[in-house]
Design a protein around this motif. Structure first.
Motif, PDB file in Angstrom:
ATOM      1  N   MET A   1       0.840  -1.099   0.039  1.00 12.06           N
ATOM      2  CA  MET A   1      -0.017  -0.113  -0.051  1.00 12.06           C
ATOM      3  C   MET A   1       0.931   1.163   0.004  1.00 12.06           C
ATOM      4  SD  MET A   1      -2.946  -1.235  -0.179  1.00 12.06           S
ATOM      5  CE  MET A   1      -4.461  -0.549   0.231  1.00 12.06           C
ATOM      6  N   LEU A   2       0.173   2.311  -0.357  1.00 12.21           N
ATOM      7  CA  LEU A   2       0.978   3.761  -0.644  1.00 12.21           C
ATOM      8  C   LEU A   2       1.253   4.375   0.784  1.00 12.21           C
ATOM      9  CD1 LEU A   2      -0.682   5.307  -3.414  1.00 12.21           C
ATOM     10  CD2 LEU A   2       1.398   4.211  -3.414  1.00 12.21           C
ATOM     11  N   ASP A   3       2.113   5.213   0.823  1.00 16.92           N
ATOM     12  CA  ASP A   3       2.467   5.974   2.019  1.00 16.92           C
ATOM     13  C   ASP A   3       1.668   7.179   1.778  1.00 16.92           C
ATOM     14  OD1 ASP A   3       3.414   7.881   3.902  1.00 16.92           O
ATOM     15  OD2 ASP A   3       5.405   7.346   3.900  1.00 16.92           O
ATOM     16  N   TRP A   4       0.615   7.224   2.375  1.00 20.12           N
ATOM     17  CA  TRP A   4      -0.473   8.358   1.717  1.00 20.12           C
ATOM     18  C   TRP A   4       0.018   9.746   2.144  1.00 20.12           C
ATOM     19  CZ3 TRP A   4      -3.835   7.287  -2.226  1.00 20.12           C
ATOM     20  CH2 TRP A   4      -4.128   5.814  -2.321  1.00 20.12           C
ATOM     21  N   LYS A   5       0.491   9.929   3.321  1.00 17.21           N
ATOM     22  CA  LYS A   5       0.859  11.210   3.583  1.00 17.21           C
ATOM     23  C   LYS A   5       2.128  11.704   3.043  1.00 17.21           C
ATOM     24  CE  LYS A   5      -0.951  10.941   8.403  1.00 17.21           C
ATOM     25  NZ  LYS A   5      -0.453  11.219   9.845  1.00 17.21           N
ATOM     26  N   ASN A   6       3.002  10.513   2.683  1.00 24.79           N
ATOM     27  CA  ASN A   6       4.268  11.295   2.243  1.00 24.79           C
ATOM     28  C   ASN A   6       3.924  11.381   0.517  1.00 24.79           C
ATOM     29  OD1 ASN A   6       7.154  11.806   1.736  1.00 24.79           O
ATOM     30  ND2 ASN A   6       7.317   9.906   0.489  1.00 24.79           N
ATOM     31  N   TYR A   7       2.846  10.683   0.157  1.00 23.88           N
ATOM     32  CA  TYR A   7       2.485  10.652  -1.230  1.00 23.88           C
ATOM     33  C   TYR A   7       1.869  12.476  -1.249  1.00 23.88           C
ATOM     34  CZ  TYR A   7      -0.482  10.390  -5.673  1.00 23.88           C
ATOM     35  OH  TYR A   7      -0.979  10.429  -6.742  1.00 23.88           O
ATOM     36  N   ARG A   8       0.967  12.665  -0.308  1.00 22.04           N
ATOM     37  CA  ARG A   8       0.303  13.906  -0.447  1.00 22.04           C
ATOM     38  C   ARG A   8       1.202  15.139  -0.658  1.00 22.04           C
ATOM     39  NH1 ARG A   8      -4.030  16.694   3.717  1.00 22.04           N
ATOM     40  NH2 ARG A   8      -4.625  18.295   2.520  1.00 22.04           N
ATOM     41  N   LYS A   9       2.238  14.995   0.289  1.00 24.80           N
ATOM     42  CA  LYS A   9       3.308  16.088   0.239  1.00 24.80           C
ATOM     43  C   LYS A   9       3.940  16.134  -1.176  1.00 24.80           C
ATOM     44  CE  LYS A   9       4.398  15.488   5.108  1.00 24.80           C
ATOM     45  NZ  LYS A   9       5.490  14.810   6.175  1.00 24.80           N
ATOM     46  N   GLN A  10       4.389  15.101  -1.850  1.00 28.62           N
ATOM     47  CA  GLN A  10       5.113  14.908  -2.990  1.00 28.62           C
ATOM     48  C   GLN A  10       3.924  15.557  -4.327  1.00 28.62           C
ATOM     49  OE1 GLN A  10       5.699  10.811  -3.514  1.00 28.62           O
ATOM     50  NE2 GLN A  10       7.803  10.976  -2.390  1.00 28.62           N
ATOM     51  N   LEU A  11       2.651  15.358  -4.088  1.00 25.03           N
ATOM     52  CA  LEU A  11       1.703  15.710  -5.044  1.00 25.03           C
ATOM     53  C   LEU A  11       1.531  17.041  -4.927  1.00 25.03           C
ATOM     54  CD1 LEU A  11      -0.364  14.771  -7.152  1.00 25.03           C
ATOM     55  CD2 LEU A  11      -2.112  14.345  -4.974  1.00 25.03           C
ATOM     56  N   VAL A  12       1.415  17.760  -3.726  1.00 21.29           N
ATOM     57  CA  VAL A  12       1.203  19.143  -3.321  1.00 21.29           C
ATOM     58  C   VAL A  12       2.515  19.678  -4.096  1.00 21.29           C
ATOM     59  CG1 VAL A  12       1.096  20.981  -1.649  1.00 21.29           C
ATOM     60  CG2 VAL A  12      -0.338  18.823  -1.500  1.00 21.29           C
ATOM     61  N   ALA A  13       3.792  19.224  -3.781  1.00 19.56           N
ATOM     62  CA  ALA A  13       4.951  19.773  -4.331  1.00 19.56           C
ATOM     63  C   ALA A  13       4.972  19.984  -5.992  1.00 19.56           C
ATOM     64  CB  ALA A  13       6.238  19.130  -3.844  1.00 19.56           C
ATOM     65  N   ARG A  14       4.605  18.896  -6.465  1.00 16.73           N
ATOM     66  CA  ARG A  14       4.365  18.806  -7.986  1.00 16.73           C
ATOM     67  C   ARG A  14       3.304  19.868  -8.516  1.00 16.73           C
ATOM     68  NH1 ARG A  14       8.636  17.345  -7.478  1.00 16.73           N
ATOM     69  NH2 ARG A  14       9.364  15.181  -7.681  1.00 16.73           N
ATOM     70  N   ILE A  15       2.309  19.806  -7.894  1.00 17.65           N
ATOM     71  CA  ILE A  15       1.223  20.725  -8.154  1.00 17.65           C
ATOM     72  C   ILE A  15       1.671  22.213  -7.963  1.00 17.65           C
ATOM     73  CG2 ILE A  15      -1.249  21.483  -7.643  1.00 17.65           C
ATOM     74  CD1 ILE A  15      -1.882  18.578  -7.243  1.00 17.65           C
ATOM     75  N   GLY A  16       2.441  22.500  -7.101  1.00 15.02           N
ATOM     76  CA  GLY A  16       3.069  23.851  -6.937  1.00 15.02           C
ATOM     77  C   GLY A  16       4.040  23.970  -7.813  1.00 15.02           C
ATOM     78  N   GLU A  17       4.520  23.068  -8.742  1.00 15.49           N
ATOM     79  CA  GLU A  17       5.456  23.104  -9.738  1.00 15.49           C
ATOM     80  C   GLU A  17       4.675  23.873 -10.806  1.00 15.49           C
ATOM     81  OE1 GLU A  17       8.161  20.083 -10.262  1.00 15.49           O
ATOM     82  OE2 GLU A  17       8.877  20.154  -8.367  1.00 15.49           O
ATOM     83  N   ILE A  18       3.473  22.823 -11.259  1.00 12.69           N
ATOM     84  CA  ILE A  18       2.538  23.288 -12.480  1.00 12.69           C
ATOM     85  C   ILE A  18       2.072  24.653 -12.138  1.00 12.69           C
ATOM     86  CG2 ILE A  18       0.277  22.762 -13.192  1.00 12.69           C
ATOM     87  CD1 ILE A  18       1.067  19.691 -12.455  1.00 12.69           C
ATOM     88  N   GLY A  19       1.765  25.119 -10.776  1.00 13.43           N
ATOM     89  CA  GLY A  19       1.209  26.445 -10.726  1.00 13.43           C
ATOM     90  C   GLY A  19       2.270  27.457 -11.040  1.00 13.43           C
TER      91      GLY A  19
END
Length: 113
Positions: A1-19
């Motif tokens: 299973m995923l490390d959901w909390k870490n995944y969320r942090k990574q996702l937010v960082a990548r979306i910040g790059e898109i922004g």
């Protein structure tokens, strides 16, 4: 299973790059995301439960991690989340039934031709 909390942090960082590269895209998304808050007729917990059901039907892991955190923050219980997921399961089954009917319709159309 995923490390959901870490995944969320990574996702937010990548979306910040898109922004950073496309601020209008991120701003448009944020406008849509905040639209339900304006009148708050459903309440935050109900909106998050709906978001989780939709996340399942659209198969969006990022949506799952974001909206699980938000649903819990707004007081949703695991039982409430599970009930919302039951709606998603039923809708996916319902969609399969509808598209099964479309297949039979196509069969009949091809046989008649």
């Amino acid at each position: 299973m995923l490390d959901w909390k870490n995944y969320r942090k990574q996702l937010v960082a990548r979306i910040g790059e898109i922004g950073a590269s496309s601020p209008d895209t991120l701003a448009g998304y944020q406008t849509l995301s905040k639209a339900g808050n304006k009148h708050n007729l459903l309440g935050a917990k109900t909106r998050e439960l709906i978001a989780l059901a939709v996340a399942v039907t659209t198969r969006c892991d990022g949506c799952i991690t974001v909206h699980v955190a938000e649903a819990l923050k707004h007081g949703a219980t695991q039982e409430e989340i599970t009930e919302a997921l039951g709606v998603a399961v039923a809708l996916n089954a319902g969609a399969a039934m509808v598209y099964s009917a479309r297949v039979i319709d196509a069969v009949k159309s091809h046989e008649a031709a």
